[in-house]
Design a protein around this motif. Structure first.
Motif, PDB file in Angstrom:
ATOM      1  N   LYS A 143      43.447  29.224  47.873  1.00 29.19           N
ATOM      2  CA  LYS A 143      43.642  29.517  46.463  1.00 29.19           C
ATOM      3  C   LYS A 143      44.912  30.354  46.311  1.00 29.19           C
ATOM      4  O   LYS A 143      45.312  30.973  47.294  1.00 29.19           O
ATOM      5  N   HIS A 173      36.893  31.603  49.777  1.00 34.70           N
ATOM      6  CA  HIS A 173      36.281  32.306  50.909  1.00 34.70           C
ATOM      7  C   HIS A 173      34.907  32.891  50.561  1.00 34.70           C
ATOM      8  O   HIS A 173      34.130  33.202  51.440  1.00 34.70           O
ATOM      9  N   TYR A 174      34.595  32.996  49.249  1.00 30.24           N
ATOM     10  CA  TYR A 174      33.250  33.473  48.895  1.00 30.24           C
ATOM     11  C   TYR A 174      32.169  32.538  49.405  1.00 30.24           C
ATOM     12  O   TYR A 174      31.068  32.968  49.728  1.00 30.24           O
ATOM     13  N   LYS A 177      30.862  33.451  52.826  1.00 25.40           N
ATOM     14  CA  LYS A 177      30.150  34.722  53.057  1.00 25.40           C
ATOM     15  C   LYS A 177      28.699  34.435  53.410  1.00 25.40           C
ATOM     16  O   LYS A 177      28.064  33.569  52.804  1.00 25.40           O
ATOM     17  N   GLU A 211      35.338  46.021  42.836  1.00 21.71           N
ATOM     18  CA  GLU A 211      36.217  46.441  43.934  1.00 21.71           C
ATOM     19  C   GLU A 211      36.766  47.832  43.647  1.00 21.71           C
ATOM     20  O   GLU A 211      36.902  48.219  42.485  1.00 21.71           O
ATOM     21  N   ARG A 218      50.473  43.670  45.523  1.00 23.22           N
ATOM     22  CA  ARG A 218      50.508  42.262  45.124  1.00 23.22           C
ATOM     23  C   ARG A 218      50.588  42.133  43.600  1.00 23.22           C
ATOM     24  O   ARG A 218      50.170  41.133  43.016  1.00 23.22           O
ATOM     25  N   TYR A 221      52.159  38.914  41.899  1.00 23.92           N
ATOM     26  CA  TYR A 221      51.244  37.763  41.816  1.00 23.92           C
ATOM     27  C   TYR A 221      50.164  38.050  40.778  1.00 23.92           C
ATOM     28  O   TYR A 221      49.905  37.266  39.870  1.00 23.92           O
ATOM     29  N   ASP A 230      42.111  35.090  39.013  1.00 23.05           N
ATOM     30  CA  ASP A 230      42.032  35.534  40.410  1.00 23.05           C
ATOM     31  C   ASP A 230      40.591  35.512  40.939  1.00 23.05           C
ATOM     32  O   ASP A 230      40.370  35.241  42.113  1.00 23.05           O
ATOM     33  N   MET A 231      39.634  35.814  40.090  1.00 20.89           N
ATOM     34  CA  MET A 231      38.251  35.965  40.570  1.00 20.89           C
ATOM     35  C   MET A 231      37.234  35.083  39.855  1.00 20.89           C
ATOM     36  O   MET A 231      36.356  34.513  40.482  1.00 20.89           O
ATOM     37  N   HIS A 235      35.723  32.540  42.566  1.00 21.29           N
ATOM     38  CA  HIS A 235      34.609  33.177  43.278  1.00 21.29           C
ATOM     39  C   HIS A 235      33.356  33.342  42.406  1.00 21.29           C
ATOM     40  O   HIS A 235      32.257  32.973  42.812  1.00 21.29           O
ATOM     41  N   LYS A 326      38.897  45.668  39.338  1.00 17.67           N
ATOM     42  CA  LYS A 326      39.535  46.464  40.389  1.00 17.67           C
ATOM     43  C   LYS A 326      39.405  47.944  40.033  1.00 17.67           C
ATOM     44  O   LYS A 326      39.246  48.288  38.863  1.00 17.67           O
ATOM     45  N   ARG A 331      32.726  49.550  45.871  1.00 19.16           N
ATOM     46  CA  ARG A 331      32.890  48.150  46.262  1.00 19.16           C
ATOM     47  C   ARG A 331      31.497  47.573  46.439  1.00 19.16           C
ATOM     48  O   ARG A 331      30.784  47.917  47.375  1.00 19.16           O
ATOM     49  N   GLN A 364      27.745  42.111  49.480  1.00 22.88           N
ATOM     50  CA  GLN A 364      28.482  43.046  50.311  1.00 22.88           C
ATOM     51  C   GLN A 364      28.534  44.379  49.603  1.00 22.88           C
ATOM     52  O   GLN A 364      28.559  44.383  48.366  1.00 22.88           O
TER      53      GLN A 364
END
Ligand code: BG6
Length: 478
Positions: A143, A173-174, A177, A211, A218, A221, A230-231, A235, A326, A331, A364
């Protein structure tokens, strides 16, 4: 279980993702005995570097990010012998012949595009036209997969010009997990939950990905992206799909992805009143969003909370509340499913306060599950209700066996095995953008500005109201 022998080419092998995740992840799989001798991991990037220098770079990355195997010199030596390197220009002609001579067509071939999406087309074309990637080769793409529906369609079309959908592995990548996959096990390998898993019994669902990090480093971006792109588009959407989807007929890539796609298509447009965007402010020891993004006028959100509806028989009256941001207090990522009241309560208030059953799936940290239940308070004091947690932490329940493998290494092994279940299909990504686009366009048209929130808080105050006005409450972020 070891995979078959393979040749994996990593484009962008000197980049951040390769050094932090891909190479250390492969090393951990090597230590676990999953990567057979004779496999090759070929780094490819623009930098002029010898294979020896690439091995040194990888050894340094492993020392930093290799986790518990970092100090295992013996394994490191073995792993480094698998590595090779070719300097290559994605847009030029240099290096391609050298690469071709190193990739053995008789082995499993995988090509990881850990580069800017603008280069995907160049890589795909050269791999195909030069006969380096055959019809069984796999390509792995990262992504962001586009920034809206039009660009995602264009990317899909570019890749489809050279590769079949069965060869394309789009990483979220989620999905790699541990607990995210466990969601499917919990839902479909137990009879307990599925009969209750619908609007008749579920009051609402909360999905939180909080988070503590900011976007420093970054910012350029992120400022063009924001939390939505982004999320949420990827995800959080994937988490929502796994919670909401119908049982697939089999744990098979297309069966699972067909069901996820139906959820995305059933998602209703979100009205402005059901969304809150936020931007973190400077604290005494950290800069605020606009400083991190180096854009004093930025209207990009670093936080978003929203109420979503899924228009199908199963979920029609159950809202899904999503939030991510963020620089929040802690987290923590979790999914909480709050069930409804029993149809008739036989206990009086004097017998204790009734509370809803809540199933919390912690993604997590401290992966596990917690089911809040009502019981009688133990002791001779008569009937008094209390809520207690049935708590399971994977690390405690499974001890040493709770091998919480990093998402990337698991997904790369799935690529080698040729298993696409945990990868997004092209139509899924497009459907997700088709839902996201009008929301973002609405903000742009209205000149919507995110609300400030304190770093280290749980987000903007209005996000609390989003649930309060429905008589519900967010779970605490801690
Ligand atoms: C990435 C986002 O995809 O996921 C980042 O681009 C975010 O902004 C990250 O920080 C979160 O991943 P994880 O695995 O740390 O929850």
């Amino acid at each position: 279980i070891p995979v078959d022998r393979f040749d994996l080419v990593i484009f962008g092998a000197t980049g951040d993702l390769a050094n932090r995740k891909i190479l250390p992840g492969l090393f951990r799989r090597f230590c676990a005995g999953q990567i057979p001798d004779g496999s090759r991991i070929i780094g490819a990037a623009r930098s002029e570097m010898t294979p020896e220098e690439f091995r040194d770079q990888t050894a340094a990355a492993i020392a930093e990010f290799g986790g518990k195997h970092s100090g295992d010199e013996e394994s490191l030596k073995g792993f480094l012998t698998l590595l090779d390197y070719v300097p290559i220009d994605a847009r030029g002609e240099d290096g391609w012949d050298a690469l071709k001579s190193k990739v053995r067509p008789e082995e499993i071939n995988a090509f990881y595009f850990s580069v800017a999406p603008a280069l995907f087309g160049d890589l795909a074309e050269r791999l195909h036209k030069r006969g380096i990637a055959g019809k069984d080769a796999r390509i792995v793409v990262e992504k962001p997969f586009g920034r809206d529906l039009a660009s995602a369609k264009a990317l899909n079309a570019t890749l489809a010009a050279y590769f079949d959908e069965t060869q394309i592995y789009r990483i979220d990548h989620y999905l790699g997990k541990e607990t995210v996959q466990n969601l499917m096990a919990v839902r479909f390998a137990n009879i307990l939950f599925e009969p209750l898993w619908n609007s008749q019994f579920v009051d609402h669902v909360q999905i939180t990905v909080a988070e503590t990090v900011g976007v420093g480093g970054r910012g350029s971006y992120y400022d063009k992206s924001g939390a939505m792109r982004d999320m949420v588009q990827n995800h959080l959407m994937q988490l929502l799909c796994l919670i909401a989807m119908e049982p697939p007929y089999h744990f098979d890539p297309d069966a699972v992805r067909d069901e996820k796609l139906k959820v995305i298509r059933a998602l209703q447009p979100v009205v402005p009143a059901d969304m809150v965007r936020g931007q973190y402010q400077a604290s005494k020891d950290a800069p605020g969003y606009v400083e991190d993004a180096e854009n004093p006028d930025s209207k990009t959100e670093s936080y978003i909370a929203m109420k979503c509806h899924i228009a199908n028989w199963r979920w029609v009256n159950t809202p899904f509340y999503l939030r991510t941001g963020k620089r929040l207090r802690a987290r923590t990522s979790e999914i909480a499913i709050t069930f409804k009241e029993p149809p008739h309560l036989i206990f009086d208030e004097a017998e204790g306060e009734w509370r809803e059953n809540v199933l919390v799936i912690r993604l997590q940290p401290n992966e596990g599950m917690n089911l809040k239940m009502m019981i009688k308070e133990p002791g001779p004091g008569g009937m008094r209700l209390v809520q207690v947690p049935l708590d399971m932490s994977f690390a405690e329940a499974l001890g040493e066996e709770a091998d919480i493998t990093d998402a990337y290494e698991r997904l790369i092994m799935d690529v080698i095995r040729g298993n696409q279940t945990l990868f997004m299909r092209g139509d899924e990504v497009e459907a997700a953008w088709a839902w996201t686009d009008p929301i973002i366009e609405g903000w742009e048209e209205r000149g919507d500005k995110p609300q400030p929130y304190d770093s280290g808080s749980s987000g903007p105050d209005d996000a609390l109201m989003l649930m309060h006005r429905d008589g519900r409450r967010w779970r605490e972020i801690r």
